[in-house]
Enzyme design. Structure first.
Site, short mmCIF file in Angstrom:
data_model
loop_
_atom_site.label_atom_id
_atom_site.label_comp_id
_atom_site.label_asym_id
_atom_site.label_seq_id
_atom_site.Cartn_x
_atom_site.Cartn_y
_atom_site.Cartn_z
N THR A 127 4.21 -0.07 -1.39
CA THR A 127 5.51 -0.50 -0.90
C THR A 127 6.14 -1.52 -1.82
O THR A 127 7.36 -1.57 -1.95
CB THR A 127 5.39 -1.12 0.50
OG1 THR A 127 4.21 -1.90 0.53
CG2 THR A 127 5.35 -0.07 1.58
N ASP A 174 -8.23 -8.53 3.77
CA ASP A 174 -7.91 -7.10 3.85
C ASP A 174 -9.05 -6.27 3.26
O ASP A 174 -8.83 -5.40 2.43
CB ASP A 174 -6.59 -6.78 3.13
CG ASP A 174 -6.06 -5.41 3.53
OD1 ASP A 174 -6.56 -4.86 4.54
OD2 ASP A 174 -5.16 -4.90 2.86
#
Lengths: 327, 310
Positions: free
Chosen positions: B15, B128
């Site tokens: 993104t 993450d």
């Protein structure tokens, strides 16, 4: 014409097309585990090729599918039925003895399986039993899949062993044949030698020497084959061992690693330029803030923050960028 | 500035960044160049890019991706030059043709934990961790990557967001919406990855955030005040179905291939209470790593090239 008694179909006749084994010896009978009614192969093809249809036996009415038809293995239909049921149940209840900590547990597990098979076979509480089976299969989905995979692996191992054995046997037979062949040659040679001797007594010495050398080489060769045979057997035994131990065929013997294991890869204690002394640093403002159930339950540790802050403060000390750049 | 590197071809797009395969001209070494889409700096630079640069430049470790350089090309885009790592753990788990043996799992766990340990001792939370962020070098070394969500341990008056970590790997304190957590969340994620390596399928695949709560506690039991003091005060602790914790035998059945010490380590990393959850020190010194089989040497670990890379 005599009416056919559907409840007592003759052994070698298809009740649908009335084909008889006597007149068409190639006839084959199929049964469907839904109702176990016998129908010949040709009729199965004819009736069920276009999709599911009801069983042609009167008063049966079960909807049958072609792909479920199979050849009868046992003469006695009861045995056939039990085998099918057992296979189905064992596909779900597929634990092995080693999965149970106690033998008693395993025995009661077996008992449960037998109960289910018995009930299904004799149509006692079928619905309840099916429900039980379904519940068990949902509750143990994971382990069922795992056990199936395990038995697949075992089967694969078995196939590999069989293949290896076959290969070994054919190679051994080849060598054996060669040995026999050589021995026959040797015999022939001896015969020839006798004939030679009888024919040419004068050149006895010369021919004998020739024959002796040929014989020698033959013997050597057959010895060589024998040696190969022994080698082959050793190799086979070794490979078999490896498969049984579930290792890759090509994996070589593990070398004992000499280097001792270091969990941190030798990189655990960097001497820090600072030290956080326990209970020496007190920050009442922060300590009060951290003394809260939100911080406690989330696993927050004030000490770690102090450490990080110190790290931030001291990182870069003793670091000479110009020197590092030069390297 | 970009005359020191060449961009050869695009290998991926996220993104906020495009990743190119490139070469360092001076050494001929393969590198990955992450070009950050700045949009002409209209809304400022993306937070994750800043985080990635900030924390990667602090870290230098065998099991953490190396940030080689940062440059901007023709004044428009920010480029991060990273070590080129052709494969990741997710691709290996998903490739059913690859056989994973317990020694391989041990080796990957060891490298993951070493990487996480290095982050934690420097006060950095990765936030993450998941198989697709564990990249694998051509020599088999596993490296933590994607520090876009990383942050340093903050002071108590900073509020951390609990909306971190990909859902399946999210620790219970995050599920409960805690704003003050610690490195224990990374350890949890490593534990879930450990389980995934053994099962070859995601261990706690929640369909949405609510389902994640259900799936997690179905597998590991619903936490109570008794086993996790203070848990009921966390923001999202309400309307919970109480599931019993799994028995040892249930875990044994689930992880049929795991040894007893592997299960011990797994339970240690998947302890619900973050205060009782093992830290990386305890995990790494556990006997699982010492007992037979020895961890596979990185070079001999199974490998898979990502599609499109040759």
């Amino acid at each position: 014409m005599v009416e056919l008694d559907w409840n007592n179909v003759p052994k070698d006749m298809c009740p649908v097309c009335k084909t008889d084994k006597y007149l068409s010896p190639e006839i084959q009978f199929k049964i469907n585990p839904e109702c176990y009614h016998k129908i010949c192969d040709a009729c199965v093809d004819r009736i069920f090729s276009l999709g599911p249809s009801p069983c042609p036996y009167p008063n049966c009415g079960k909807i049958l599918r072609k792909n479920k038809f199979k050849t009868q293995v046992f003469d006695d239909l009861e045995v056939e039925k039990e085998c099918d049921i057992r296979r189905r149940v064992l596909n779900i209840y597929n634990k092995k003895e080693a999965d149970f900590p106690l033998t008693d547990d395993y025995n009661s597990y077996q008992e449960e399986i037998e109960d289910i098979v018995y009930k299904l076979l004799h149509k006692i509480d079928v619905e309840k039993t099916e429900e039980q089976l379904k519940e068990y299969s949902i509750a143990n989905k994971q382990s069922i899949r795992m056990n199936n995979a395990r038995s697949d692996q075992e089967y694969e191992k078995f196939i590999r062993l069989q293949k290896l054995e076959k290969q070994y046997k054919s190679q051994r037979n080849r060598l054996n044949r060669q040995i026999i062949h050589e021995q026959a040659n040797l015999k022939n040679l001896e015969k020839m030698k006798t004939i030679d001797e009888l024919q040419q007594p004068s050149e006895e010495k010369n021919s004998e020497a020739v024959i002796k050398s040929v014989k020698e080489s033959m013997k050597n060769r057959s010895n060589k084959y024998k040696k190969q045979l022994v080698e082959l057997e050793n190799k086979y035994l070794k490979q078999r061992e490896i498969i049984i131990k579930n290792q890759q065929i090509n994996s070589k013997k593990k070398k004992e690693v000499k280097i001792p294991f270091t969990p941190f890869n030798g990189d655990r204690m960097i001497p820090m330029p600072y030290r956080l002394e326990p209970n020496r640093y007190k920050d009442p403002y922060m300590e009060k803030m951290v003394d809260d159930v939100q911080f406690m339950a989330g696993g927050y540790k004030l000490d770690l923050y102090y450490e990080r802050s110190l790290n931030e403060a001291f990182t870069g000390l003793n670091c000479y960028i110009e020197e590092e750049k030069a390297n | 500035m970009s005359d020191r590197y060449t961009k050869e071809r695009k290998v991926g797009e996220g993104t906020y960044a495009v990743v190119y395969l490139g070469k360092q001209i001076s050494s001929g070494k393969d590198v990955a160049i992450k070009e950050i889409k700045t949009g002409g700096f209209k809304d400022g630079l993306d937070m994750s890019a800043i985080r990635e640069v900030k924390y990667l430049q602090e870290l230098s470790h065998e099991n953490v991706i190396e940030l080689i350089d940062v440059f901007s090309d023709s004044g428009k885009n920010l480029n991060l030059v990273l070590e080129f790592l052709p494969s990741d753990l997710e691709a290996i788990i998903n490739d059913k043709s690859i056989m994973i043996v317990p020694a391989d799992i041990k080796s990957w766990m060891l490298m993951t934990l070493r990487g996480v340990h290095h982050c934690h001792r420097n006060g950095i939370l990765h936030r993450d961790l998941k198989p697709s962020n564990l990249l694998i070098s051509p020599t088999g070394q596993l490296k933590l990557a994607d520090f876009g969500l990383a942050r340093a341990l903050g002071s108590p008056n900073e509020k951390f967001t609990s909306n971190v970590v990909t859902r399946w790997y999210r620790a219970p304190e995050l599920l409960f919406g805690s704003h003050h957590y610690s490195g224990a969340i990374d350890v949890w994620a490593v534990g879930v990855i450990f389980a995934e390596l053994m099962l070859r399928t995601p261990y706690l695949p929640g369909k949405d955030d609510a389902d994640q709560v259900v799936v997690t506690f179905q597998a590991l039991g619903t936490p109570t005040e008794a086993i996790w003091p203070g848990v009921s005060h966390l923001p999202n602790y309400n309307n919970l179905v109480m599931y019993p914790p799994p028995s040892r035998q249930e875990l044994r059945n689930r992880f049929a291939a795991a040894t007893e010490s592997a299960l011990d380590l797994l339970c240690g990393m998947l302890t619900l209470d973050p205060n009782k959850r093992w830290d990386t020190d305890k995990c790494l010194t556990h006997k699982y790593f010492v007992e037979q089989p020895r961890p596979t040497e990185p070079l001999k670990l199974p490998k898979k090239e990502k599609k499109g890379d040759k």
